[in-house]
Design a protein around this motif. Structure first.
Motif, short mmCIF file in Angstrom:
data_model
loop_
_atom_site.label_atom_id
_atom_site.label_comp_id
_atom_site.label_asym_id
_atom_site.label_seq_id
_atom_site.Cartn_x
_atom_site.Cartn_y
_atom_site.Cartn_z
N GLY A 204 1.91 -7.86 8.43
CA GLY A 204 0.47 -7.72 8.23
C GLY A 204 -0.31 -8.86 8.86
N CYS A 208 -3.01 -8.35 11.84
CA CYS A 208 -4.38 -8.83 11.64
C CYS A 208 -4.79 -9.79 12.75
N ALA A 241 -7.20 -1.70 14.84
CA ALA A 241 -7.93 -2.14 13.64
C ALA A 241 -7.92 -1.05 12.58
N VAL A 244 -4.54 -1.08 10.98
CA VAL A 244 -4.38 -2.23 10.09
C VAL A 244 -5.11 -2.01 8.77
N GLU A 248 -3.39 -2.02 5.17
CA GLU A 248 -3.76 -3.03 4.18
C GLU A 248 -4.27 -2.41 2.88
N LEU A 256 -5.87 -8.85 5.50
CA LEU A 256 -7.27 -8.50 5.73
C LEU A 256 -7.85 -8.06 4.39
N SER A 391 -8.91 -16.06 0.21
CA SER A 391 -9.25 -14.93 1.07
C SER A 391 -10.76 -14.75 1.17
#
Length: 463
Positions: A204, A208, A241, A244, A248, A256, A391
């Protein structure tokens, strides 16, 4: 051992920790800004083109943006203080390498290493700030951080000019080293929020980083006129994107932070930040060209641009007070309406109006941005669950870099047409500022801006 901290660190330990974090922030800003000043000198010394010299800055920004979010997730696993100080050590070593670089490839390699060090520290700085301050004073802490950014932004170009006047460009890369050393020495006093034992998602993190790398590199190439390669990278980055994001969404601790962005409490202030950064930077990039075309001297333009960060510094205490006392969405509305008003005034004023008149809208814009920034960042960082604070902080930083990149793209598009030297960039930026104010207003009306961290909130800290 592990203790439960309800009200942040006690003074004077808190003051030392704040100083360490502030010096770390100064390290980032000075290193980023001062290298830009040295680009023409570096180009002559290494016998490279101006376009090649610009890569020294762009590669730094791209690598930092690629690694911010992965590092924030890594910090949750290995410990925030450990990652913060490791990043500073990496930065120090890379700074020495940049100062000794004898070719462009060597300089680019050390700049990439510098960016990784800064990203590691920056990715967890907001989480450390949250653990340092009592919950009811976190807004003042974020405002102080913003004040350091404004001071460093205002002084870095002057410092760079002084260094280049009396010494080799190599000393430019040593300018931020004292900040890093002092921060590193004082950093042992920093809190260390308890690390989590969850497995780090290397796949991941790589995906990202690849998305941000493809999109930001593609955008950079487009700005430099390399349309086929730039468009190709963006064409690869957009579908990646999407992949991803879908991946996620199924993760309990995503790299992300789609789990945070899925909540309006985070998405609305993040959108406000994006519009604000894009609008203000596009105006700042285009403004010198307009003033130069109107006959203003380079020195006067430089002083006029400095009015902005000075006004931000003066607004910092107000922003800190509002961040802790006022509903969080309200300062965002007030600040961006002020900035939009200044931008509209700047748009109507002719470029040859003179320093005195033009300084008024510049001060209004700077003060508005200063009032907007800290409370809006506080809303994102403070509303995050304690185990997602890193985050949330990395999300704020990433939003800033993406907004600035988009702002540079907008300014370049304007400057490529006859509208770039006119009032169009100012009016366009005013529209983006009003969009930012609209996001903050909607968040306030729906109650998201009212959310506060409870003073009794527990943060586990390893001492």
């Amino acid at each position: 051992m592990t203790t439960a901290v309800h009200m942040g660190l006690e003074a004077p330990r808190r003051h030392i920790a704040v100083l360490a974090l502030s010096l770390g922030t100064g390290m980032l800003v000075v290193d980023n800004a001062i290298a830009t000043v040295a680009l023409p000198t570096i180009a002559r010394s290494l016998q490279i083109s101006s376009a090649a010299a610009v890569v020294v800055v762009t590669v730094y920004q791209v690598v930092m943006l690629m690694s911010l979010l992965p590092f924030s997730a890594l910090g949750d696993r290995v410990g925030h203080r450990r990652l913060y100080q490791t990043g500073q050590v990496v930065f120090l070593i890379a700074s020495l390498g940049s100062a000794m670089a004898t070719s462009l490839p060597m300089l680019l390699a050390t700049r990439c290493l510098q960016a990784l060090g800064v990203a590691a520290a920056l990715s967890v700085s907001s989480a450390l700030l949250r653990a340092t301050y009592p919950a009811d004073r976190l807004g003042r802490g974020i405002a102080l951080n913003g004040l350091i950014v404004a001071i460093a932004s205002a002084t870095a170009p002057t410092l760079g000019g002084l260094i280049l006047s009396y010494a080799s460009w190599r000393w430019v890369f040593a300018a931020a080293v004292p900040f890093a050393i002092l921060s590193l020495l004082l950093g042992q006093i920093l809190p260390n929020p308890k690390a989590h034992s969850t497995r780090f998602d290397f796949v991941g993190a790589a995906l990202c980083a690849a998305v941000f790398g493809l999109l930001m590199t593609g955008l950079s190439l487009l700005l430099r006129g390399n349309l086929p390669v730039g468009a190709g990278l963006i064409a690869i980055g957009i579908p990646l994107a999407i992949v991803v994001v879908r991946r996620e969404l199924g993760s309990s601790r995503p790299i992300l932070p789609v789990d945070l962005l899925a909540r309006a409490t985070f998405a609305l202030p993040a959108g406000a930040l994006l519009f604000a950064f894009c609008g203000t930077l596009s105006f700042m990039v285009a403004l010198p060209f307009r003033l130069h075309a109107a006959g203003m001297s380079t020195g006067t333009i430089g002083v006029l641009l400095a009015v902005w960060p000075v006004a931000m510094m003066m607004a910092a205490p107000v922003a800190g007070f509002l961040a802790d006392r006022a509903p969080k969405g309200l300062p965002g509305v007030i600040g961006m309406v002020m900035a939009a008003t200044g931008l509209i005034i700047a748009g109507f004023l002719p470029g040859d109006s003179g320093f005195g008149l033009l300084a008024i809208p510049m001060a209004l814009i700077g003060a508005g941005v200063g009032i907007f920034m800290s409370p809006t960042s506080h809303l994102i960082v403070g509303a995050a669950p304690r185990d997602r604070a890193a985050s949330a902080g990395a999300l704020v930083s990433s939003t800033r870099f993406v907004g600035q990149a988009l702002g540079a793209a907008v300014a370049s598009a304007f400057l490529a047409t006859r509208f770039g030297a006119g009032s169009a960039p100012a009016f366009f930026s005013a529209g983006l500022a009003l969009c930012s104010a609209g996001f903050s207003l909607f968040n306030l009306l729906r109650g998201g801006g009212q959310r506060r961290i409870q003073p009794t909130e527990v943060i586990d800290v390893e001492t």
